[in-house]
Write a protein that holds these residues in place. Structure first.
Motif, mmCIF file in Angstrom:
data_model
loop_
_atom_site.group_PDB
_atom_site.id
_atom_site.type_symbol
_atom_site.label_atom_id
_atom_site.label_comp_id
_atom_site.label_asym_id
_atom_site.label_seq_id
_atom_site.Cartn_x
_atom_site.Cartn_y
_atom_site.Cartn_z
ATOM 1 N N PRO A 88 0.837 -1.202 0.000
ATOM 2 C CA PRO A 88 0.000 0.000 0.000
ATOM 3 C C PRO A 88 0.873 1.253 0.000
ATOM 4 O O PRO A 88 1.991 1.237 0.500
ATOM 5 C CB PRO A 88 -0.785 -0.111 1.311
ATOM 6 C CG PRO A 88 0.055 -0.978 2.183
ATOM 7 C CD PRO A 88 0.800 -1.915 1.258
ATOM 8 N N ILE A 89 0.358 2.306 -0.585
ATOM 9 C CA ILE A 89 1.070 3.586 -0.584
ATOM 10 C C ILE A 89 0.159 4.646 0.015
ATOM 11 O O ILE A 89 -1.069 4.522 -0.022
ATOM 12 C CB ILE A 89 1.532 4.011 -1.992
ATOM 13 C CG1 ILE A 89 0.339 4.153 -2.936
ATOM 14 C CG2 ILE A 89 2.544 3.030 -2.553
ATOM 15 C CD1 ILE A 89 0.664 4.776 -4.262
ATOM 16 N N VAL A 90 0.761 5.657 0.570
ATOM 17 C CA VAL A 90 -0.019 6.747 1.148
ATOM 18 C C VAL A 90 -0.568 7.604 0.010
ATOM 19 O O VAL A 90 0.101 7.826 -1.010
ATOM 20 C CB VAL A 90 0.840 7.585 2.132
ATOM 21 C CG1 VAL A 90 1.955 8.321 1.413
ATOM 22 C CG2 VAL A 90 -0.021 8.551 2.914
ATOM 23 N N LYS A 91 -1.789 8.064 0.170
ATOM 24 C CA LYS A 91 -2.400 8.946 -0.823
ATOM 25 C C LYS A 91 -1.817 10.348 -0.653
ATOM 26 O O LYS A 91 -1.692 10.850 0.464
ATOM 27 C CB LYS A 91 -3.912 8.987 -0.635
ATOM 28 C CG LYS A 91 -4.618 9.843 -1.651
ATOM 29 C CD LYS A 91 -6.125 9.823 -1.460
ATOM 30 C CE LYS A 91 -6.760 10.733 -2.495
ATOM 31 N NZ LYS A 91 -8.181 10.889 -2.260
ATOM 32 N N MET A 92 -1.425 10.962 -1.745
ATOM 33 C CA MET A 92 -0.875 12.314 -1.702
ATOM 34 C C MET A 92 -2.005 13.324 -1.529
ATOM 35 O O MET A 92 -3.019 13.250 -2.212
ATOM 36 C CB MET A 92 -0.119 12.639 -2.992
ATOM 37 C CG MET A 92 1.096 11.775 -3.199
ATOM 38 S SD MET A 92 2.361 12.182 -2.031
ATOM 39 C CE MET A 92 3.782 12.030 -3.043
ATOM 40 N N GLY A 93 -1.812 14.255 -0.624
ATOM 41 C CA GLY A 93 -2.761 15.338 -0.435
ATOM 42 C C GLY A 93 -2.313 16.571 -1.201
ATOM 43 O O GLY A 93 -1.370 16.523 -2.000
#
Length: 184
Positions: free
Chosen positions: A8-13
């Motif tokens: 999983p990867i963090v969603k960019m804000g």
């Protein structure tokens, strides 16, 4: 090296949309502890804390009168938070309440070297721009106006007879720079 797929990867804000008072989480490995998460709020944006005022971060230019001018090319525009950030958090995530990455924990303001109420993160939009430049050009590309300036404060406003207190006062233009060519 990690041999894994489908991680999983963090969603960019979007750090431009961060609001003062917004809740955030600081993630990292401070003080040799394993993964730590602290909560706080964004207390300022665009904060300059003077860590890039180092002469090694400056280029030299020449004013129109031939005088040598130090030109600071570093950009300080931190997100300030009261989420606890300590040594070891640098490089960790600053995420909003939706779990989106909005900053990279980078610095603290502290007389003791440990948390004293202020932590600072590089806005993710700035980090993305730098990453994109490295991918495309192999180095960071920025526009350069070619001026030295001072932020307008009350004393400068009175001294120079400036009516508006907002903005920058151009002290000098750099010889051969865009500002000089534009006639500033």
């Amino acid at each position: 090296m990690l041999n894994a797929t489908n991680l999983p990867i963090v969603k960019m804000g979007d750090s431009d949309n961060v609001q003062i008072g917004e809740w955030v989480l600081a993630v990292g490995y401070p003080l040799s502890l394993q993964s730590t998460v602290t909560a706080g709020i964004v207390s300022a944006k665009g904060r300059q804390i003077g860590i890039l005022g180092d002469p090694q971060q400056q280029q030299r230019g020449f004013g129109n009168g031939g005088e040598e001018l130090p030109i600071n090319t570093g950009i300080e525009s931190f997100i300030q938070t009261d989420a606890v950030i300590n040594k070891g958090n640098s490089g960790g995530a600053l995420v909003n309440a939706r779990g989106e990455l909005i900053g990279i924990n980078s610095a603290i303001a502290s007389p003791t070297g440990v948390y004293a109420g202020y932590g600072f993160a590089i806005p993710i939009n700035l980090a993305k721009k730098i990453l994109d430049d490295f991918k495309e050009f192999g180095s960071v590309k920025r526009g350069f106006i070619g001026v030295t300036f001072t932020e307008i404060n009350e004393a400068l406003r009175i001294d120079k007879g400036i009516e508006d207190i907002n903005g920058l006062y151009v002290q000098n233009t750099v010889k051969g720079g865009a500002a000089e060519a534009a006639g500033l």
